[in-house]
Design a protein around this motif. Structure first.
Motif, PDB file in Angstrom:
ATOM      1  N   ALA A  22       0.836  -1.209   0.000  1.00 31.38           N
ATOM      2  CA  ALA A  22       0.000   0.000   0.000  1.00 31.38           C
ATOM      3  C   ALA A  22       0.866   1.253   0.000  1.00 31.38           C
ATOM      4  CB  ALA A  22      -0.931  -0.009   1.207  1.00 31.38           C
ATOM      5  N   HIS A  25       2.376   1.729  -3.470  1.00 34.05           N
ATOM      6  CA  HIS A  25       1.340   2.259  -4.353  1.00 34.05           C
ATOM      7  C   HIS A  25       1.128   3.758  -4.115  1.00 34.05           C
ATOM      8  CE1 HIS A  25      -2.616   2.364  -6.412  1.00 34.05           C
ATOM      9  NE2 HIS A  25      -2.909   3.207  -5.432  1.00 34.05           N
ATOM     10  N   LEU A  46       1.100  -2.476  -6.842  1.00 31.57           N
ATOM     11  CA  LEU A  46       0.405  -3.013  -5.673  1.00 31.57           C
ATOM     12  C   LEU A  46       0.136  -4.501  -5.860  1.00 31.57           C
ATOM     13  CD1 LEU A  46      -1.313  -2.625  -3.006  1.00 31.57           C
ATOM     14  CD2 LEU A  46      -3.223  -2.145  -4.547  1.00 31.57           C
ATOM     15  N   VAL A  88      -6.828  -1.148   1.398  1.00 29.79           N
ATOM     16  CA  VAL A  88      -6.103  -2.186   0.661  1.00 29.79           C
ATOM     17  C   VAL A  88      -6.256  -3.532   1.370  1.00 29.79           C
ATOM     18  CG1 VAL A  88      -3.806  -2.964  -0.069  1.00 29.79           C
ATOM     19  CG2 VAL A  88      -4.467  -0.575  -0.394  1.00 29.79           C
TER      20      VAL A  88
END
Length: 104
Positions: A22, A25, A46, A88
Motif C-alpha cells: 500500500a 502504491h 500493488l 487495501v
C-alpha cells in the motif's frame, strides 16, 4: 523515484506485506512520474507485490472509488496512510475470499 526505492528496500522492509504494498502504491502515485497512466501503474505495482507473496490481485471496485481517492488524498496531505492501508487490506481480504470460494 530513488527515494521511493530506498524506502521500499530499507525503511519498509520490516512492515507487513500488505502495508508495504500500500505504501509503495501510494508513494508512487504521489510522485506522479509519468504524463499518463500513473494510477494504473501504481495498481500494477500493488498487485505485483501482493502476488509475489501469494495473495490474489486486488480490484479497487467502482463503489469504493471515492473512498480510495479520499484515503489517498489524506495520506498525501497528512502522511497518515492508515485509512488507505485499511482499504487495501479490506480489498485483499475480499479478493482472497473470492479466490477461495472458487477453488474451495
Amino acid at each position: 523515484m530513488e527515494n521511493l526505492i530506498e524506502h521500499y528496500n530499507f525503511k519498509w522492509l520490516g512492515l507487513h506485506l500488505i502495508e508495504r504494498a500500500a505504501l509503495l502504491h501510494g508513494e508512487f502515485v504521489k510522485i506522479h512520474p509519468f504524463v499518463d497512466g500513473n494510477g494504473r501503474t501504481a495498481r500494477l505495482l500493488l498487485n505485483f507485490e501482493l502476488m509475489k507473496a501469494g495473495f490474489p490481485p486486488v480490484i479497487i471496485k467502482k463503489d469504493i472509488r471515492s473512498e480510495y481517492y479520499d484515503s489517498l488524498d489524506l495520506a498525501h496531505t497528512t502522511g497518515d496512510y492508515g485509512n488507505f492501508i485499511k482499504l487495501v487490506t479490506r480489498s485483499t481480504e475480499e479478493s482472497l475470499n473470492l479466490w477461495l470460494s472458487v477453488v474451495g
